[in-house]
Structure formats: structure tokens, C-alpha cells
Design an enzyme around this catalytic site. Structure first.
Site, PDB file in Angstrom:
ATOM      1  N   TYR A   1      13.024  -4.708  21.788  1.00 23.44           N
ATOM      2  CA  TYR A   1      13.967  -3.708  22.279  1.00 23.44           C
ATOM      3  C   TYR A   1      13.282  -2.366  22.480  1.00 23.44           C
ATOM      4  CZ  TYR A   1      17.658  -0.251  22.450  1.00 23.44           C
ATOM      5  OH  TYR A   1      18.449   0.817  22.829  1.00 23.44           O
TER       6      TYR A   1
ATOM      7  N   LYS B   1      12.406  -0.501  26.081  1.00 25.04           N
ATOM      8  CA  LYS B   1      12.959   0.823  26.354  1.00 25.04           C
ATOM      9  C   LYS B   1      11.836   1.819  26.632  1.00 25.04           C
ATOM     10  CE  LYS B   1      16.630   2.157  26.305  1.00 25.04           C
ATOM     11  NZ  LYS B   1      17.604   2.293  27.435  1.00 25.04           N
TER      12      LYS B   1
ATOM     13  N   ASN C   1      15.804  -3.343  30.628  1.00 29.05           N
ATOM     14  CA  ASN C   1      15.327  -2.079  30.067  1.00 29.05           C
ATOM     15  C   ASN C   1      14.023  -1.579  30.664  1.00 29.05           C
ATOM     16  OD1 ASN C   1      17.520  -2.237  28.348  1.00 29.05           O
ATOM     17  ND2 ASN C   1      16.348  -3.075  26.640  1.00 29.05           N
TER      18      ASN C   1
END
Length: 303
Positions: A131, A135, A81
Site C-alpha cells: 500500500y 502510494k 495507486n
């Protein structure tokens, strides 16, 4: 127009590729780790020079990056990511600097929202879990790349082919397993969080509009439903569509990825202004498509 879709065989990648293939004058090129991909690309491990050679062979007019990791340890999340988009931008600068890049970000980059408010693209980014943090790092890599690039910051996508790793796909699997048994019981965690759900088909249409928009694009655009729905309503709505007759028991705990984020809702007016985009599917439409795709005769994302 040659469009390279990275993550072609994934959930959103499948929807995006299917939508783009239906457009006149478009040739979709697939990139990813699957043998089904025309160009082998692993953003988690590729180096810029290697990826530049692949891009030179593909000669894309635009690249849509749907590749990403939603689960796994922080190292895996960071490799795919955060590092992945940075390497992609470096390779594009070398091999295809005029190609437009459309990168899929995530509303998780915002972190916790303020209840009953919509967060604009200029809102603070305070992700609470790896996460969202990874991102966000990928978004920064894209928006500072100097390329003709835009990040579509996607809410919680729902639709056909939703993976079991996410709540909608997992619930669909549990409901399919339970059938119509009136004694069936499904035990879940806390369902009191509010999320901004968006149909995967609407995400695909936003990608197509971003690819074909006239003039250079830059920055971030929110792609969501524009309204918050309590997760409990999604679960019970899917149960109703499935004809579930048992009980749904809600307990404590929840997703580590969601962290302490009790409210997420995106302001989508910029996407309407820049791309002419608004969601066209309701949450019930999305849930019906998700459920239909779990039947033996149901299909997944359009191919």
C-alpha cells in the site's frame, strides 16, 4: 470555478466534494466508477487518451484526486495507486495542462517513523508494505509531472463514513453491534502502534485551500493532526463515546498494511505556511462524528 473530484463517492471524496460544494462560485464535477458520478472514470483501467477525452469534456479548472485503493492484492494496489495517478497526469498534460491537480497521498509512504519525532516532507520514504509503496509511486508520478500539482500526504483520517476496511470504521461497527451489553466482548489485535489521526473534514478543507491557493503549487504537504496517538486510546475513546459497557480484549497480530510501523507522526508546519492550514477538529470530535454517522438518523459525509 469547475472542480473535478475523482473518487467522489468514496470516503474522503465525499467529504471533499461536500466541502467544495459549499464554497461560492464553485461547481463540483464528479468522476468515478459509480453510476452517481457525472463522468465515468476508472483510474485503474483507463488509458491516457480515453481519460484526456473525459477531461476535455469536463473542462476543469482543478482536479482533486481522491481515488485510491487501500486494500486488495499488490496488483490492484499498483493499478489504482501507482498507474492511476501517472495516467491522470498524462491525460491532464494533453487535455487540461493549466488545471491544478491536488492529489491525496498517504503518510504510509514514509514507512516507520522515529519515536517521539515528527517527519517532515523531506524525510526518508521507506514504505514496508505494498500500500505505502504504491502510494509513493503515485506521489512521484504527480510531483515529477511538470503540472501545477501538489500531493497532500494524509495521515490516518477519522470521521463520518469511515469504511469498515479501516480500524476506526471497523471498531464503530463492532461497538454498534455490541450495544450496551455488559457481557459483550470485543477481541482485537495489537493496539500499541502510534498514529497521526486527522479529521476527514480537515482533509477536505486542506483540499479546498490547495485548489484555491494563489500561484503554482508543487511538491508534497503533510496533512495530519501533528501529534501521535496510541491506537489503544482511539479504540477506548470511541468505546466511551458509544457507551460500551463490555470488555475489549487486546491480542497479538495486527494489520498487514501497517506492517512493522509502530510510530507515525507528521510535521504539518509546511501546510500552515503554504496553505494557512491547521487541523481544527480534535480526535474526540472526529470519533463523535464517526459514531453519530453509524446511528439510523446519523448522516455520512456531507453531500
Amino acid at each position: 470555478m469547475r472542480i473535478l473530484v475523482l473518487g467522489l463517492t468514496g470516503y474522503l471524496g465525499g467529504h471533499v466534494a461536500g466541502h467544495l460544494r459549499a464554497l461560492p462560485g464553485v461547481r463540483v464535477l464528479g468522476g468515478g466508477r459509480s453510476p452517481a458520478a457525472e463522468f465515468g472514470v476508472d483510474l485503474g483501467t483507463a488509458c491516457a487518451d480515453e481519460l484526456a477525452r473525459t477531461l476535455a469534456d469536463a473542462a476543469p479548472d482543478a482536479v482533486v484526486n481522491c481515488a485510491g485503493a487501500t486494500g486488495g492484492d499488490p496488483v490492484t494496489l499498483a493499478e489504482v495507486n501507482a498507474r492511476g495517478p501517472a495516467v491522470l497526469c498524462a491525460a491532464l498534460r494533453k487535455a487540461a495542462p493549466a488545471a491544478r491537480l491536488v492529489h491525496l497521498g498517504s503518510a504510509a509512504e514514509y514507512g516507520p517513523g522515529t519515536p517521539h519525532t515528527q517527519v517532515p516532507e523531506s524525510g526518508p520514504t521507506r514504505p514496508l508494505a505494498p500500500y505505502g509503496a504504491t502510494k509513493l509511486a503515485g506521489t512521484v508520478a504527480v510531483t515529477t509531472s511538470g503540472l501545477d500539482a501538489v500531493v497532500l500526504r494524509v495521515g490516518n483520517p477519522v470521521g463520518a463514513g469511515a469504511p469498515a476496511a479501516g480500524l476506526p470504521g471497523r471498531i464503530a461497527g463492532l461497538l454498534r453491534e455490541a450495544g450496551t451489553d455488559p457481557d459483550a466482548e470485543i477481541r482485537l489485535g495489537d493496539l500499541s502502534a502510534w498514529r497521526d489521526f486527522v479529521d476527514a473534514r480537515d482533509v477536505a478543507r486542506a483540499c479546498a485551500l490547495a485548489v484555491s491557493a494563489v500561484g503554482p503549487l508543487s511538491g508534497v504537504l503533510n496533512i495530519g493532526g501533528g501529534r501521535a496517538t496510541v491506537v489503544r486510546d482511539l479504540v477506548h475513546g470511541l468505546a466511551r463515546i458509544a457507551g460500551f459497557r463490555g470488555r475489549i480484549e487486546e491480542g497479538g497480530g495486527g494489520s498487514a498494511r501497517s506492517g512493522e510501523v509502530s510510530w507515525q507522526c507528521s510535521d504539518i508546519t509546511a501546510a500552515q505556511r503554504v496553505l494557512g492550514w491547521r487541523p481544527s477538529f480534535t480526535l474526540d470530535d472526529s470519533l463523535a462524528a464517526l459514531w453519530a454517522a453509524t446511528t439510523p438518523q446519523g448522516g455520512g459525509p456531507p453531500r
